[in-house]
Scaffold this motif. Structure first.
Motif, PDB file in Angstrom:
ATOM      1  N   ALA A 317      26.660 126.448  34.043  1.00  0.00           N
ATOM      2  CA  ALA A 317      26.927 127.821  34.470  1.00  0.00           C
ATOM      3  C   ALA A 317      25.714 128.414  35.182  1.00  0.00           C
ATOM      4  N   VAL A 318      24.525 128.193  34.633  1.00  0.00           N
ATOM      5  CA  VAL A 318      23.300 128.688  35.263  1.00  0.00           C
ATOM      6  C   VAL A 318      23.119 128.054  36.634  1.00  0.00           C
ATOM      7  N   GLU A 319      23.315 126.741  36.719  1.00  0.00           N
ATOM      8  CA  GLU A 319      23.133 126.044  37.994  1.00  0.00           C
ATOM      9  C   GLU A 319      24.104 126.579  39.049  1.00  0.00           C
ATOM     10  N   THR A 323      23.568 129.954  42.886  1.00  0.00           N
ATOM     11  CA  THR A 323      24.049 129.990  44.272  1.00  0.00           C
ATOM     12  C   THR A 323      24.903 131.226  44.554  1.00  0.00           C
ATOM     13  N   GLN A 324      25.121 132.070  43.537  1.00  0.00           N
ATOM     14  CA  GLN A 324      26.067 133.157  43.676  1.00  0.00           C
ATOM     15  C   GLN A 324      25.448 134.553  43.568  1.00  0.00           C
ATOM     16  N   CYS A 325      24.158 134.638  43.318  1.00  0.00           N
ATOM     17  CA  CYS A 325      23.558 135.956  43.092  1.00  0.00           C
ATOM     18  C   CYS A 325      22.091 135.931  43.470  1.00  0.00           C
ATOM     19  N   GLU A 326      21.500 137.108  43.486  1.00  0.00           N
ATOM     20  CA  GLU A 326      20.054 137.235  43.677  1.00  0.00           C
ATOM     21  C   GLU A 326      19.338 137.416  42.346  1.00  0.00           C
ATOM     22  N   VAL A 327      20.022 138.054  41.396  1.00  0.00           N
ATOM     23  CA  VAL A 327      19.462 138.285  40.067  1.00  0.00           C
ATOM     24  C   VAL A 327      20.469 137.796  39.031  1.00  0.00           C
ATOM     25  N   LEU A 328      20.003 136.968  38.106  1.00  0.00           N
ATOM     26  CA  LEU A 328      20.845 136.455  37.029  1.00  0.00           C
ATOM     27  C   LEU A 328      20.371 137.043  35.709  1.00  0.00           C
ATOM     28  N   VAL A 329      21.272 137.732  35.005  1.00  0.00           N
ATOM     29  CA  VAL A 329      20.944 138.317  33.701  1.00  0.00           C
ATOM     30  C   VAL A 329      21.635 137.497  32.618  1.00  0.00           C
ATOM     31  N   LEU A 330      20.859 137.002  31.663  1.00  0.00           N
ATOM     32  CA  LEU A 330      21.409 136.317  30.493  1.00  0.00           C
ATOM     33  C   LEU A 330      21.730 137.366  29.447  1.00  0.00           C
ATOM     34  N   ILE A 370      16.543 127.398  33.814  1.00  0.00           N
ATOM     35  CA  ILE A 370      16.221 128.824  33.940  1.00  0.00           C
ATOM     36  C   ILE A 370      14.800 129.009  34.468  1.00  0.00           C
ATOM     37  N   ILE A 371      13.862 128.296  33.877  1.00  0.00           N
ATOM     38  CA  ILE A 371      12.466 128.424  34.317  1.00  0.00           C
ATOM     39  C   ILE A 371      12.330 128.082  35.790  1.00  0.00           C
ATOM     40  N   PHE A 372      13.009 127.015  36.225  1.00  0.00           N
ATOM     41  CA  PHE A 372      12.857 126.526  37.595  1.00  0.00           C
ATOM     42  C   PHE A 372      13.955 127.048  38.527  1.00  0.00           C
ATOM     43  N   ALA A 373      14.547 128.169  38.177  1.00  0.00           N
ATOM     44  CA  ALA A 373      15.483 128.845  39.086  1.00  0.00           C
ATOM     45  C   ALA A 373      14.655 129.600  40.118  1.00  0.00           C
ATOM     46  N   LEU A 393      14.669 130.957  24.622  1.00  0.00           N
ATOM     47  CA  LEU A 393      15.637 130.926  25.713  1.00  0.00           C
ATOM     48  C   LEU A 393      15.473 132.190  26.550  1.00  0.00           C
ATOM     49  N   GLY A 394      15.339 133.333  25.898  1.00  0.00           N
ATOM     50  CA  GLY A 394      15.129 134.584  26.617  1.00  0.00           C
ATOM     51  C   GLY A 394      13.787 134.632  27.329  1.00  0.00           C
ATOM     52  N   LEU A 395      12.744 134.144  26.663  1.00  0.00           N
ATOM     53  CA  LEU A 395      11.399 134.199  27.247  1.00  0.00           C
ATOM     54  C   LEU A 395      11.248 133.258  28.440  1.00  0.00           C
ATOM     55  N   ALA A 396      12.220 132.373  28.659  1.00  0.00           N
ATOM     56  CA  ALA A 396      12.186 131.502  29.833  1.00  0.00           C
ATOM     57  C   ALA A 396      12.435 132.284  31.121  1.00  0.00           C
ATOM     58  N   CYS A 397      12.964 133.488  30.999  1.00  0.00           N
ATOM     59  CA  CYS A 397      13.303 134.289  32.174  1.00  0.00           C
ATOM     60  C   CYS A 397      12.071 134.967  32.768  1.00  0.00           C
ATOM     61  N   ASP A 398      12.217 135.412  34.010  1.00  0.00           N
ATOM     62  CA  ASP A 398      11.122 136.118  34.690  1.00  0.00           C
ATOM     63  C   ASP A 398      10.835 137.461  34.025  1.00  0.00           C
ATOM     64  N   TYR A 399      11.878 138.141  33.604  1.00  0.00           N
ATOM     65  CA  TYR A 399      11.740 139.437  32.946  1.00  0.00           C
ATOM     66  C   TYR A 399      12.547 139.433  31.652  1.00  0.00           C
ATOM     67  N   VAL A 400      12.084 140.241  30.700  1.00  0.00           N
ATOM     68  CA  VAL A 400      12.773 140.373  29.415  1.00  0.00           C
ATOM     69  C   VAL A 400      12.912 141.852  29.098  1.00  0.00           C
ATOM     70  N   VAL A 401      14.156 142.301  28.899  1.00  0.00           N
ATOM     71  CA  VAL A 401      14.393 143.683  28.485  1.00  0.00           C
ATOM     72  C   VAL A 401      15.185 143.664  27.180  1.00  0.00           C
ATOM     73  N   ALA A 402      15.141 144.765  26.468  1.00  0.00           N
ATOM     74  CA  ALA A 402      15.773 144.801  25.146  1.00  0.00           C
ATOM     75  C   ALA A 402      16.313 146.184  24.850  1.00  0.00           C
ATOM     76  N   LYS A 403      17.285 146.218  23.964  1.00  0.00           N
ATOM     77  CA  LYS A 403      17.843 147.475  23.469  1.00  0.00           C
ATOM     78  C   LYS A 403      17.056 147.907  22.237  1.00  0.00           C
ATOM     79  N   GLU A 404      16.792 149.179  22.098  1.00  0.00           N
ATOM     80  CA  GLU A 404      16.049 149.689  20.950  1.00  0.00           C
ATOM     81  C   GLU A 404      16.702 149.232  19.640  1.00  0.00           C
ATOM     82  N   GLY A 405      15.863 148.908  18.647  1.00  0.00           N
ATOM     83  CA  GLY A 405      16.367 148.535  17.335  1.00  0.00           C
ATOM     84  C   GLY A 405      16.656 147.062  17.151  1.00  0.00           C
TER      85      GLY A 405
END
Length: 542
Positions: A317-319, A323-330, A370-373, A393-405
């Motif tokens: 799915a990641v691969e 080819t379908q987006c500029e930004v991929l959010v997990l 993910i790292i080599f995307a 898995l999350g930390l492999a991304c360029d950016y990491v955001v989170a919901k409070e709590g």
């Protein structure tokens, strides 16, 4: 500031959320497991807390405790509700609103004065999901009110309504010849994740979990119509449902097809596209939504556990989405982002070493993709809790955001593993070598607010505004210069990054293959839910 003991049956998600919230507020917090009255009294007297909080307590509290220490119990129900099975009844009765209270322990079961409370609109979902999300927010969100009211000696008398009757298996039981699809879904939802609905499927006595409505298949009531990704589809009197997991009596929970094995050998495997478009009701695990230049990849794996096959599908799915987006959010799943490899399937395996090795390598292949995307920007959305390999898995991304709590468990050692998932690259990159070692060795949860202070998380957004804030963040992050710099960095560092992963795997090899490794023992205790004999040392201040 109070010195606080958390007295709890186990260190579940609610207890972890309360623990991390209290630590973030500056309280000294000690944990005591409620194992037996003597042990409880000894541990509490040793710490001598000013206040005891019981966020999750399944046993009666010794009067020597609540008579000598101000003790407050969280009850997952609004004022006037008393007894166990509160959420079971709430889900079964399809209430529109629900809540939770902090009440002072006394001689009456759930009869003490109420010092804090919260309410929420009830979602149509299963019991554990309500508990992990809405109920958790009530428990944590009312802590400040609790402490203010303790100091001011301000409380509301509990309404001493009758205590619930036990919610028995007879009440949960499905009559497949009479019950509608809606009734079946309600019964399973009010029993998930405990105790499940006891039934018999193809001669196997088992508990049912994970129910999904099916729009297209039809058949005789309880007839096995199809299978997909571990789940089975059963006919009902007016439709069909998918059951994702079963638990044989005196066993542990597994995907339904793992329990039924050869009994469903001739049943058709009904496959969906890799990324389901959600155009009709059915069981699915991976899906995608597009908005602007952003693709949101959802992977709703039961309890956040990821088997070899699930890791492989997610990698594909990641691969494709590269080819379908500029930004991929997990995005992760409904109740967990991810908790890493699938321990229940490994415990069930006849080739535990081989299957464990395949699982960790499949997870690593996913994370490498993910790292080599290198032509897109990747963002991890910790809108739900994550643990072990799921954090990395999350930390492999360029950016990491989170919901409070949200709570993260960035460690492996409680299961006898050193871990892989490229964590020796991604974690030190964000927090430095010393802090990375500290987090891995401490084996403690941290809030995403604390994670942001450490640099593990880039942004934390408020609960009510989270998804719009996430989208605003994500769509703004694509930048040609960023992508070029990323490509250059990965090209220069690919060999180093891969060497770090290979070193991780080399250390993990005997952990998977040696049956005398602590992983085998600790995994078995985790999967079989062996009751602890003492409070884990890592949770104690003294």
């Amino acid at each position: 500031m109070f010195n606080i003991t958390l007295l709890t049956t186990t260190y579940n998600s609610l207890t972890q959320a309360v623990h991390t919230a209290l630590k973030d507020k500056g309280y000294q917090v000690n944990i005591t497991y409620a194992i037996n009255p003597t042990q409880i009294q000894e541990e509490i007297e040793s710490f001598n807390p000013q206040i005891i909080l019981c966020p999750f307590l399944k046993s009666y509290l010794p009067k020597e405790i609540y008579e000598n220490y101000p003790t407050f119990i969280f009850h997952p129900a609004p004022i006037g509700d008393r007894g166990a099975y509160s959420l079971d009844y709430a889900v079964f009765n399809e209430v529109k609103a629900w809540g939770g209270v902090w009440l002072r322990a006394n001689e009456f079961y759930d009869g003490g004065d109420i010092y804090a409370s919260g309410h929420f609109a009830m979602r149509k979902s299963y019991k554990a999901s309500i508990y992990r999300q809405e109920m958790l927010r009530v428990a944590v969100g009312s802590l400040d009110e609790l402490f203010v009211n303790i100091e001011q000696e301000k409380s509301t008398p509990q309404i001493l309504n009758p205590i619930h009757e036990p919610f028995t298996q007879a009440m949960r039981a499905i009559d497949w010849q009479r019950d509608s699809t809606d009734e079946i879904i309600k019964k399973i939802n009010c029993s998930d994740s405990l105790p499940g609905v006891l039934d018999e499927i193809l001669g196997v006595n088992c508990y049912l979990f994970g129910v999904w409505r099916e729009d297209k298949f039809r058949g005789k009531p309880k007839e096995v119509l199809a299978k997909r990704d571990g789940a089975i589809c059963l006919g009902t009197v007016d439709g069909a449902v998918w059951i994702s997991h079963l638990k044989e009596v005196n066993r542990f929970k597994l995907p339904a097809t793992y329990v039924l094995k050869d009994k469903i050998k001739g049943v058709k495997e009904d496959r969906l596209p890799l990324l389901f478009d959600k155009s009709y009701a059915t069981f699915y695990e991976t899906s995608v939504e597009y908005r602007d230049n952003v693709a949101y990849l959802c992977f709703n794996f039961h309890n956040g556990a990821m088997s070899t096959a699930q890791c492989i599908r997610l990698k594909y799915a990641v691969e494709y989405l590269k080819t379908q987006c500029e930004v991929l959010v997990l995005v992760g799943g409904m109740d967990f982002f991810s908790n890493g490899i699938h321990l229940n399937i490994l415990e069930d395996s006849q080739k535990q070493g081989e299957d464990g090795w395949a699982n960790i390598n499949a997870m690593n292949d996913l994370i490498k993709s993910i790292i080599f995307a290198d032509e897109i920007v990747t963002v991890a959305s910790f809108a739900r809790n994550a643990g072990a390999g799921g954090v990395f898995l999350g930390l492999a991304c360029d950016y990491v955001v989170a919901k409070e709590g949200i709570v993260l468990n960035p460690h492996y050692k409680t299961l006898g593993l050193t871990g892989s998932e490229y964590h020796t690259y991604s974690l030190p990159k964000r927090v430095g070598e010393e802090k990375a070692r500290e987090l891995l060795d401490a084996c403690l949860p941290i809030s995403v607010e604390s994670a942001k202070e450490l640099g593990m998380v880039d942004e934390v957004f408020a609960h009510d505004e989270y998804y719009e804030a996430l989208h605003t963040f994500a769509k703004s992050k694509f930048d040609d210069d960023f992508v070029w710099d990323k490509q250059e960095f990965l090209e220069e560092n690919e060999e180093r990054i891969e060497a770090l992963k290979e070193a991780e795997i080399e250390v993990m090899y005997p952990e998977f293959w040696d049956e005398n490794s602590s992983f085998y023992t600790l995994r078995k205790e985790f999967v079989w839910k062996v009751c602890p004999t003492q409070t884990p040392r890592r949770l104690k201040l003294i």
